[in-house]
Design a protein around this motif. Structure first.
Motif, PDB file in Angstrom:
ATOM      1  N   LEU A  13      33.638 -40.574  24.257  1.00 37.84           N
ATOM      2  CA  LEU A  13      34.426 -41.904  24.601  1.00 37.84           C
ATOM      3  C   LEU A  13      33.298 -43.341  23.961  1.00 37.84           C
ATOM      4  O   LEU A  13      33.823 -44.417  23.760  1.00 37.84           O
ATOM      5  CB  LEU A  13      35.515 -42.622  25.206  1.00 37.84           C
ATOM      6  N   THR A  14      32.539 -43.161  23.818  1.00 34.47           N
ATOM      7  CA  THR A  14      31.318 -44.152  24.405  1.00 34.47           C
ATOM      8  C   THR A  14      30.131 -43.836  22.897  1.00 34.47           C
ATOM      9  O   THR A  14      29.738 -44.713  22.402  1.00 34.47           O
ATOM     10  CB  THR A  14      30.822 -45.039  24.973  1.00 34.47           C
ATOM     11  N   THR A  15      30.199 -42.766  22.682  1.00 37.33           N
ATOM     12  CA  THR A  15      28.980 -41.852  21.953  1.00 37.33           C
ATOM     13  C   THR A  15      28.732 -40.467  21.422  1.00 37.33           C
ATOM     14  O   THR A  15      30.043 -39.766  21.804  1.00 37.33           O
ATOM     15  CB  THR A  15      27.790 -40.967  23.323  1.00 37.33           C
ATOM     16  N   ASP A  16      28.306 -41.169  19.714  1.00 41.47           N
ATOM     17  CA  ASP A  16      28.584 -39.909  19.057  1.00 41.47           C
ATOM     18  C   ASP A  16      27.304 -38.547  19.313  1.00 41.47           C
ATOM     19  O   ASP A  16      26.053 -38.700  19.639  1.00 41.47           O
ATOM     20  CB  ASP A  16      28.496 -40.102  17.895  1.00 41.47           C
ATOM     21  N   LYS A  17      27.532 -37.568  18.261  1.00 43.41           N
ATOM     22  CA  LYS A  17      26.629 -36.330  19.291  1.00 43.41           C
ATOM     23  C   LYS A  17      26.203 -35.697  20.589  1.00 43.41           C
ATOM     24  O   LYS A  17      25.125 -36.134  21.076  1.00 43.41           O
ATOM     25  CB  LYS A  17      25.506 -36.955  18.261  1.00 43.41           C
ATOM     26  N   VAL A  18      27.730 -35.525  21.630  1.00 46.81           N
ATOM     27  CA  VAL A  18      27.134 -35.588  22.084  1.00 46.81           C
ATOM     28  C   VAL A  18      26.897 -33.238  23.466  1.00 46.81           C
ATOM     29  O   VAL A  18      27.686 -32.998  22.846  1.00 46.81           O
ATOM     30  CB  VAL A  18      28.343 -35.920  23.713  1.00 46.81           C
ATOM     31  N   ASP A  19      25.725 -33.990  23.502  1.00 44.04           N
ATOM     32  CA  ASP A  19      25.142 -32.293  24.230  1.00 44.04           C
ATOM     33  C   ASP A  19      25.551 -32.760  25.842  1.00 44.04           C
ATOM     34  O   ASP A  19      25.219 -33.036  26.644  1.00 44.04           O
ATOM     35  CB  ASP A  19      24.190 -31.885  23.842  1.00 44.04           C
ATOM     36  N   TYR A  20      25.834 -31.809  26.380  1.00 39.53           N
ATOM     37  CA  TYR A  20      26.512 -31.600  27.451  1.00 39.53           C
ATOM     38  C   TYR A  20      26.897 -30.326  28.003  1.00 39.53           C
ATOM     39  O   TYR A  20      27.525 -29.739  28.067  1.00 39.53           O
ATOM     40  CB  TYR A  20      28.101 -32.839  28.369  1.00 39.53           C
ATOM     41  N   LYS A  21      26.382 -30.198  29.559  1.00 40.31           N
ATOM     42  CA  LYS A  21      26.422 -28.013  29.439  1.00 40.31           C
ATOM     43  C   LYS A  21      26.998 -28.833  31.871  1.00 40.31           C
ATOM     44  O   LYS A  21      26.055 -29.405  32.183  1.00 40.31           O
ATOM     45  CB  LYS A  21      25.455 -27.575  29.675  1.00 40.31           C
ATOM     46  N   GLY A  22      27.907 -28.173  32.070  1.00 40.04           N
ATOM     47  CA  GLY A  22      28.478 -28.382  33.052  1.00 40.04           C
ATOM     48  C   GLY A  22      29.068 -26.992  33.914  1.00 40.04           C
ATOM     49  O   GLY A  22      28.303 -26.598  33.107  1.00 40.04           O
ATOM     50  N   GLU A  23      29.839 -26.961  35.086  1.00 44.05           N
ATOM     51  CA  GLU A  23      30.210 -26.078  35.542  1.00 44.05           C
ATOM     52  C   GLU A  23      31.671 -25.569  34.593  1.00 44.05           C
ATOM     53  O   GLU A  23      31.472 -24.564  34.634  1.00 44.05           O
ATOM     54  CB  GLU A  23      30.231 -25.977  37.503  1.00 44.05           C
ATOM     55  N   TYR A  24      31.806 -27.000  34.600  1.00 36.69           N
ATOM     56  CA  TYR A  24      33.524 -26.418  34.091  1.00 36.69           C
ATOM     57  C   TYR A  24      33.533 -26.827  32.977  1.00 36.69           C
ATOM     58  O   TYR A  24      34.446 -26.042  32.083  1.00 36.69           O
ATOM     59  CB  TYR A  24      34.102 -27.494  34.708  1.00 36.69           C
ATOM     60  N   PHE A  25      32.756 -27.228  32.290  1.00 35.73           N
ATOM     61  CA  PHE A  25      32.725 -28.155  30.535  1.00 35.73           C
ATOM     62  C   PHE A  25      31.617 -28.432  29.706  1.00 35.73           C
ATOM     63  O   PHE A  25      30.829 -27.916  30.491  1.00 35.73           O
ATOM     64  CB  PHE A  25      33.245 -29.708  30.548  1.00 35.73           C
ATOM     65  N   GLU A  26      32.140 -27.749  28.862  1.00 33.67           N
ATOM     66  CA  GLU A  26      30.358 -27.618  27.809  1.00 33.67           C
ATOM     67  C   GLU A  26      30.612 -28.746  26.038  1.00 33.67           C
ATOM     68  O   GLU A  26      31.744 -28.050  25.417  1.00 33.67           O
ATOM     69  CB  GLU A  26      29.710 -26.419  27.762  1.00 33.67           C
ATOM     70  N   THR A  27      30.214 -29.564  25.793  1.00 35.58           N
ATOM     71  CA  THR A  27      30.319 -29.678  24.653  1.00 35.58           C
ATOM     72  C   THR A  27      28.766 -29.123  24.092  1.00 35.58           C
ATOM     73  O   THR A  27      27.587 -29.986  24.470  1.00 35.58           O
ATOM     74  CB  THR A  27      30.639 -31.199  24.540  1.00 35.58           C
ATOM     75  N   ARG A  28      28.598 -28.981  22.250  1.00 38.91           N
ATOM     76  CA  ARG A  28      27.206 -28.780  21.870  1.00 38.91           C
ATOM     77  C   ARG A  28      27.352 -29.659  20.859  1.00 38.91           C
ATOM     78  O   ARG A  28      28.431 -29.271  20.154  1.00 38.91           O
ATOM     79  CB  ARG A  28      26.770 -27.533  21.721  1.00 38.91           C
ATOM     80  N   ASN A  29      26.811 -31.452  20.513  1.00 36.57           N
ATOM     81  CA  ASN A  29      26.036 -32.091  19.938  1.00 36.57           C
ATOM     82  C   ASN A  29      27.934 -32.135  19.338  1.00 36.57           C
ATOM     83  O   ASN A  29      28.764 -32.048  17.829  1.00 36.57           O
ATOM     84  CB  ASN A  29      25.944 -30.936  18.334  1.00 36.57           C
TER      85      ASN A  29
END
Length: 315
Positions: free
Chosen positions: A166-182
């Protein structure tokens, strides 16, 4: 129990008021009032309720964010996002919120799109209630049952990623439960830096998380059919929050109807609001009266509370 306060209140930061309790005067903040309208009605019946909530002067109105709620498993049930979208279009000033959104069936990226739309359509009136999740929603889609520790782990990821999206565009994130790629998240929120999170929390970890990411804390207390036992749990949870805050101010929302329906009578409503104020709650939330069953009551009592009680708390 008699309470009296000056009749003054604003929609933003609460002003000071002085209720009288049992012969002694204590200074507390003026209270804000919210109401929950369950998503069980066809829109032709629901729309007048949302309009009326605003006309009555409530500060915020909420609806449940569940696939199925255990209290009304056999009731009709409609989607949260379309309901709040429609509510935003028939109101203009009242804040609108989810009570509460959880990771049980939400992914932060898909939720981000709903949040951005609701914030835009309501012109910055959306509040995002967030909790770890439980009840039928935790198992209805299958998958492994999570321990309480795992639910808090998942909540921590959920809130951290939702905040980033909600505060950043183009988010890469990898956790145990959730992931986003760009993860693309334009255009961003109307409310800056993002919509407020009103976070449900009971334990030390989740309370720390709430004070880190939240604009406020909401609680239903611990489950009990005995009112005094339930309110004792509310008191204990409020003290836990005090310990985490270490003197910092923080908005506190109390859902009033867990042990008894606050709109069962005018006196019952005034009693529980007074108790909440003593603990430093800034906001209280009741439910729109239903014809029967859970939250059964009358709109006459609701209107009497609005006319007779809320003005004494600054409304």
């Amino acid at each position: 129990m008699a309470w009296t306060t000056p009749a003054r209140r604003c929609l933003g930061t609460p002003v000071e008021a002085s209720p009288v309790l049992s012969g002694r005067t204590a200074t507390v903040r003026s209270m804000r009032f919210g109401i929950t309208i369950l998503p069980e009605y066809r829109w032709s019946e629901a729309a007048p309720k949302w309009r009326r909530a605003e006309d009555l002067g409530f500060d915020h109105a909420w609806t449940y964010d569940h696939l199925t709620w255990g209290g009304l498993q056999d009731s009709p049930w409609y989607g949260t996002t379309p309901t709040l979208t429609a509510a935003a279009l028939v109101t203009s000033t009242i804040k609108l919120g989810t009570f509460v959104t959880s990771p049980n069936f939400r992914h932060p990226l898909t939720l981000t799109r709903d949040v951005l739309a609701l914030d835009d359509i309501s012109n910055g009136r959306f509040l995002c209630g967030i909790g770890s999740g439980g009840g039928i929603d935790s198992s209805i889609l299958g998958g492994d049952d999570l321990t309480p520790r795992q639910k808090v782990d998942r909540l921590e990821e959920f809130v951290e990623l939702l905040d980033k999206l909600l505060t950043t565009d183009k988010v890469d994130y990898k956790g145990e439960y959730f992931e986003t790629r760009n993860g693309r998240t334009l255009p961003g929120c109307v409310q800056q830096p993002r919509v407020p999170f009103i976070m449900a929390a009971n334990g030390p970890r989740s309370l720390r998380l709430a004070t880190r990411y939240g604009a406020g804390w909401v609680t239903t207390g611990l489950k009990s059919d005995d009112f005094d036992t339930w309110f004792g749990s509310v008191r204990d949870l409020s003290h836990r929050l005090d310990d985490v805050l270490e003197g910092r101010s923080f908005d506190r929302y109390l859902a009033l109807d867990s042990a008894r329906y606050s709109l069962s009578s005018v006196d019952a409503f005034e009693d529980v609001v007074g108790r909440a104020a003593e603990l430093g709650f800034t906001d209280v939330i009741t439910h729109w009266p239903r014809a029967e069953g859970v939250y059964a009551g009358t709109e006459d009592t609701l209107e009497r509370v609005v006319a007779e009680v809320i003005p004494r708390w600054g409304g």
